[in-house]
Design an enzyme around this catalytic site. Sequence first.
Site, short mmCIF file in Angstrom:
data_model
loop_
_atom_site.label_atom_id
_atom_site.label_comp_id
_atom_site.label_asym_id
_atom_site.label_seq_id
_atom_site.Cartn_x
_atom_site.Cartn_y
_atom_site.Cartn_z
N GLY A 170 0.78 -1.24 0.00
CA GLY A 170 0.00 0.00 0.00
C GLY A 170 0.80 1.28 0.00
N GLU B 172 4.45 -6.47 1.48
CA GLU B 172 3.93 -6.84 0.16
C GLU B 172 3.71 -5.63 -0.76
OE1 GLU B 172 0.93 -10.38 1.49
OE2 GLU B 172 0.21 -8.33 1.67
N GLY C 243 3.34 -3.56 -4.09
CA GLY C 243 3.03 -3.82 -5.50
C GLY C 243 3.33 -2.55 -6.29
N ARG C 244 2.42 -1.59 -6.10
CA ARG C 244 2.52 -0.31 -6.79
C ARG C 244 3.91 0.32 -6.69
NH1 ARG C 244 -1.79 2.71 -7.50
NH2 ARG C 244 -2.89 1.79 -5.73
N TYR D 279 -10.76 5.37 -10.13
CA TYR D 279 -10.31 5.95 -8.86
C TYR D 279 -10.10 7.47 -8.95
CZ TYR D 279 -8.64 1.10 -8.11
OH TYR D 279 -8.52 -0.26 -7.97
N CYS E 52 -16.00 4.40 -26.02
CA CYS E 52 -17.28 5.11 -26.10
C CYS E 52 -17.88 5.29 -24.71
CB CYS E 52 -18.24 4.37 -27.01
SG CYS E 52 -17.68 4.46 -28.70
N TYR F 45 -1.09 -1.14 -11.87
CA TYR F 45 -2.53 -1.34 -12.06
C TYR F 45 -3.11 -0.68 -13.31
CZ TYR F 45 -2.04 -2.78 -7.22
OH TYR F 45 -1.63 -3.41 -6.07
C1 PLP Z 1 -3.05 -5.17 -3.40
C2 PLP Z 1 -2.40 -5.74 -2.23
C3 PLP Z 1 -1.08 -5.42 -1.94
C4 PLP Z 1 -0.28 -4.44 -2.74
O1 PLP Z 1 -0.77 -3.14 -2.64
P1 PLP Z 1 0.04 -1.94 -3.33
O2 PLP Z 1 -0.78 -0.74 -3.06
O3 PLP Z 1 0.15 -2.24 -4.76
O4 PLP Z 1 1.37 -1.89 -2.66
C5 PLP Z 1 -0.49 -6.07 -0.87
N1 PLP Z 1 -1.16 -6.95 -0.11
C6 PLP Z 1 -2.45 -7.28 -0.38
C7 PLP Z 1 -3.12 -8.28 0.46
C8 PLP Z 1 -3.10 -6.68 -1.44
O5 PLP Z 1 -4.37 -7.00 -1.67
#
Ligand code: PLP
Length: 446
Positions: free
Chosen positions: A257, A299, A301-302, A343, A370, A399
């Site tokens: 996150g 964890e 991601g972004r 978003y 469209c 994403y």
């Molecule tokens: C989506 C998600 C993440 C990654 O979130 P980011 O905002 O991309 O860092 C980590 N853990 C869980 C359980 C998620 O659902």
Amino acid sequence: MGYKEQLNYFALKETVTINEKDHLEIAGVDTIDLANKYGTPLVIYDIKTVRNNIEEFKNALATYPSEYEISYASKAFSSIAMYQVLDQENISVDVVSGGELFLAKEAGFPSEKIHFHGNNKSYQELVAALDYEIGHIIVDNFHELKMLEQLTKKREQKIKVIIRVTPGVTADTHKYIMTGHTDSKFGFDLKNGQAEEAVRLAQKSEFLELSGLHMHIGSQIFGTESYVLAMDQVLRSAKEWYISFGFQMKVLNIGGGFGIQHTPDDEAVSVKRQVETISQELVKLLDLYDLAYPILQIEPGRSIVGTAGTTIYEIGSKKAIPGIRNYISIDGGMSDNIRPAMYNSKYFASLANRMKDERTTKVSVAGKACESGDMLIMDLDLPEVKAGDKLAVFHTGDYAFAMASNYNRIPRPAVVFVENGREFLSIRREEVKDFMRFENHLPVDF
Ligand SMILES: *Cc1c(COP(=O)(O)O)cnc(C)c1O
């Protein structure tokens, strides 16, 4: 240098530069050459930036006094080659579906470093996870817990599990990407006793090996307070459970996150500072509750792939409504990046073929789908544009392609990796004839 001129330099860094032709160059590769070769829209990943982002997490986590594990949330962007890069960097990955698990497996990703998330894992998905002997299943609900208990018993196979809890903390972000509050579809509620029940069940199971607890409060979070509040809730429970039934939290997963900067107007962020603070606050809390230091799983991601992605579009039609708005249209939009529509996400862009031209007009960038809501960027300062110009939209690695669809039967773009002057086609562009892979003609007698 004026503000508008400074904008020409947003997103430029060691690997992203302007070359002598005034073109945007990433990792020593001219993006206009790439667009000419692979077509547009084109998603370009600067792999050195992916590696640097991972390094930043490693450096920040090195301050944590026990072990840590970085597990990239593949849903932000996955491809075979991306899994291979992550493996080269020696980190783990999260998957949230049989599809992501399949791809990670096809990439040869080490099974023990794959962790499986999701609020509705199917029987087949759990079987696939057990077949591949993955690292952890992050158990989300009682239905899954029961299914997993039965499956592992039948197969006489052990699997490590982590219980996902909902700490009841509201993160300061968009409600669609908030996950840690009580009214959430994810996880076992900490306050109403469901989390405790899940932990007790997992602990006494014969084939489930309970490693610890997981929390994830949401996405695109810039501060640290909500992490600290949530960790406090989780640790307090861990301590209570330790006292009442000997629960040992060997692993604490604090989710992902971490927010990134998408436009020059966003606050500049330091993942390093954010993660270091969270790690220090965690240690204080562990000491406060007198708990052993668990393996800290994180964890992101972004924040691993977001700033590494740039999307190149070709500009086509224009529509000027005097006194109201100047629209320019691109050859993609919500089909390759739905984040603005979903978003209200903001992006920033430059003309990749005329990087240094002065930004003299204000335009709004419309996608080709469209839908009136298919607007990629509102009120962007740009040089006077003409059909055929290439628009580079920055920080689209998170994403965007991952959520791409074939809405309006628009084929998904190609994805190219660049590093050290080299390019590599990670995912080829879809062609309309690919649609025929799923289609059948109506039988004559139907
Ligand atoms: C989506 C998600 C993440 C990654 O979130 P980011 O905002 O991309 O860092 C980590 N853990 C869980 C359980 C998620 O659902």
